[in-house]
Design a protein around this motif. Structure first.
Motif, PDB file in Angstrom:
ATOM      1  N   GLU A  22       0.852  -1.065   0.228  1.00 29.16           N
ATOM      2  CA  GLU A  22       0.225  -0.039  -0.041  1.00 29.16           C
ATOM      3  C   GLU A  22       0.831   1.205   0.021  1.00 29.16           C
ATOM      4  O   GLU A  22       1.876   1.419   0.908  1.00 29.16           O
ATOM      5  N   CYS A  23       0.643   2.142  -0.934  1.00 30.32           N
ATOM      6  CA  CYS A  23       1.139   3.455  -0.817  1.00 30.32           C
ATOM      7  C   CYS A  23       0.932   4.152   0.177  1.00 30.32           C
ATOM      8  O   CYS A  23      -0.238   4.363   0.599  1.00 30.32           O
ATOM      9  N   LYS A  24       1.915   4.659   1.248  1.00 33.47           N
ATOM     10  CA  LYS A  24       1.544   5.325   2.400  1.00 33.47           C
ATOM     11  C   LYS A  24       1.209   6.839   2.164  1.00 33.47           C
ATOM     12  O   LYS A  24       0.965   7.583   2.991  1.00 33.47           O
ATOM     13  N   ILE A  25       1.249   7.357   0.763  1.00 36.52           N
ATOM     14  CA  ILE A  25       0.985   8.562   0.438  1.00 36.52           C
ATOM     15  C   ILE A  25      -0.479   8.674   0.272  1.00 36.52           C
ATOM     16  O   ILE A  25      -1.292   9.579   0.831  1.00 36.52           O
ATOM     17  N   CYS A  26      -0.913   7.759  -0.697  1.00 37.56           N
ATOM     18  CA  CYS A  26      -2.320   7.745  -1.142  1.00 37.56           C
ATOM     19  C   CYS A  26      -3.024   6.673  -1.087  1.00 37.56           C
ATOM     20  O   CYS A  26      -4.560   6.516  -1.544  1.00 37.56           O
ATOM     21  N   TRP A  27      -2.674   5.601  -0.420  1.00 42.20           N
ATOM     22  CA  TRP A  27      -3.280   4.311  -0.129  1.00 42.20           C
ATOM     23  C   TRP A  27      -3.603   3.624  -1.239  1.00 42.20           C
ATOM     24  O   TRP A  27      -4.458   2.517  -1.069  1.00 42.20           O
ATOM     25  N   TYR A  28      -3.111   3.733  -2.410  1.00 45.20           N
ATOM     26  CA  TYR A  28      -2.915   2.942  -3.665  1.00 45.20           C
ATOM     27  C   TYR A  28      -2.720   1.373  -3.062  1.00 45.20           C
ATOM     28  O   TYR A  28      -1.501   1.505  -2.539  1.00 45.20           O
ATOM     29  N   VAL A  29      -3.271   0.617  -3.471  1.00 45.12           N
ATOM     30  CA  VAL A  29      -2.737  -0.963  -3.062  1.00 45.12           C
ATOM     31  C   VAL A  29      -2.193  -1.579  -4.458  1.00 45.12           C
ATOM     32  O   VAL A  29      -2.732  -1.746  -5.375  1.00 45.12           O
ATOM     33  N   SER A  55       6.696   3.743 -10.097  1.00 44.83           N
ATOM     34  CA  SER A  55       6.240   4.442  -9.042  1.00 44.83           C
ATOM     35  C   SER A  55       4.638   4.591  -8.905  1.00 44.83           C
ATOM     36  O   SER A  55       4.116   3.689  -9.772  1.00 44.83           O
ATOM     37  N   CYS A  56       4.165   4.853  -7.975  1.00 46.24           N
ATOM     38  CA  CYS A  56       2.863   4.747  -7.619  1.00 46.24           C
ATOM     39  C   CYS A  56       1.884   5.295  -8.910  1.00 46.24           C
ATOM     40  O   CYS A  56       2.181   6.426  -9.214  1.00 46.24           O
ATOM     41  N   PRO A  57       0.836   4.453  -9.343  1.00 45.39           N
ATOM     42  CA  PRO A  57       0.233   4.995 -10.707  1.00 45.39           C
ATOM     43  C   PRO A  57      -0.893   6.046 -10.256  1.00 45.39           C
ATOM     44  O   PRO A  57      -1.282   6.810 -10.967  1.00 45.39           O
ATOM     45  N   GLU A  58      -1.161   6.219  -8.732  1.00 46.82           N
ATOM     46  CA  GLU A  58      -2.115   7.274  -8.486  1.00 46.82           C
ATOM     47  C   GLU A  58      -1.169   8.584  -7.986  1.00 46.82           C
ATOM     48  O   GLU A  58      -1.762   9.545  -8.521  1.00 46.82           O
ATOM     49  N   CYS A  59      -0.355   8.536  -7.295  1.00 49.65           N
ATOM     50  CA  CYS A  59       0.533   9.897  -6.943  1.00 49.65           C
ATOM     51  C   CYS A  59       1.846   9.913  -7.052  1.00 49.65           C
ATOM     52  O   CYS A  59       2.707  10.737  -6.942  1.00 49.65           O
TER      53      CYS A  59
HETATM   54 FE    FE Z   1       0.438   6.897  -4.091  1.00 48.50          FE
END
Ligand code: FE
Length: 258
Positions: A22-29, A55-59
């Motif tokens: 889980e991304c600790k910035i935006c909670w993307y899993v 990298s995180c696809p959301e943030c």
């Molecule tokens: Fe993220």
């Protein structure tokens, strides 16, 4: 780049290929069973096998910012370790009882020793058989995180298995805490060796989960219910015990000459 407590980068070895992160910035899993379409990462790609520039696809946070959300393999290992730890404590405790109190008692079968057999996790605890020189019991131990320290010793509880309903008695030991026990054999005079007792225990663990035994245990429960008056209680307990023995050992009793 600094790492964070709980970040997989601190110790990549502690996450399995199945770990959801889980991304600790935006909670993307990131789920390895799904992959990441935005970067053409195919399903089945472990988090540790992602490209270095992933990298995180959301943030767009980099992989260092991800924490373990759920790791099924690590859960399995934890349960395995917990079972090993608790059954070991159980064995040590009953060995001490043997040396402190039971060693010179006439019913002791000196061919036998304390051994935990076939313990595995079920919904409401860890179930297995405990062999001792003076008894063989089904034992239910608390699962990881369950607290049975408030069980009331001698309290009876009926627990359902695929083969039927069994009466367990609650107990507490200072050393191992709360546990639930269902008597199978006592004393153990009919057993000639540890190996034989172990084979019976293993067979019991198979029969316990065999739904074809259901009819017979229900009959033994009926017998118990029909006779549940205080004067006849001891007789009924013997009947129930005999029936349960027959049920759980019937298929192989000739083989082991019980
Ligand atoms: Fe993220």
């Amino acid at each position: 780049m600094s790492t964070f407590e709980g970040s997989y980068m601190g110790n990549a070895g502690r996450i399995s290929d199945k770990a959801q992160m889980e991304c600790k910035i935006c909670w993307y899993v990131y789920d390895p069973e799904i992959g990441d379409e935005t970067r053409q990462i195919s399903a089945g790609t472990a988090f540790a096998a992602l490209p270095h520039d992933w990298s995180c696809p959301e943030c767009d946070a980099d992989a260092h910012q991800f924490l373990v959300k759920h790791d099924p393999l690590s859960d399995e290992t934890q349960i395995k370790n917990d079972i090993a730890h608790k059954t070991q404590s159980l064995v040590v405790d009953f060995r001490e009882i043997y040396h402190a109190k039971m060693r010179d008692v006439p019913i002791i079968n000196h061919a036998l020793q304390v051994e935990a057999v076939g313990f595995s996790a079920i919904e409401n605890g860890y179930i297995g058989v405990l062999i001792a020189p003076w008894f063989m019991n089904l034992i239910l131990l608390p699962k990881l995180g369950d607290d049975w320290s408030l069980l009331k010793p001698t309290h009876k509880e009926t627990i359902e298995f695929p083969s039927g309903h069994y009466e367990f008695i609650h107990n507490i030991r200072e050393t191992i805490g709360g546990y639930k026990a269902c008597s199978l054999f006592s004393p153990m005079g009919d057993f000639t060796s540890q190996l034989q007792a172990k084979e019976v225990a293993e067979a019991i663990m198979v029969e316990l989960f065999n739904g074809e035994n259901q009819a017979e245990t229900d009959r033994s429960a009926d017998i118990r219910k029909a006779h549940e008056t205080p004067e006849e209680e001891s007789e009924i307990e013997i009947k129930a015990e005999t029936s349960r023995r027959g049920l759980l050992t019937g298929n192989f009793s000739e083989e082991v000459n019980l």
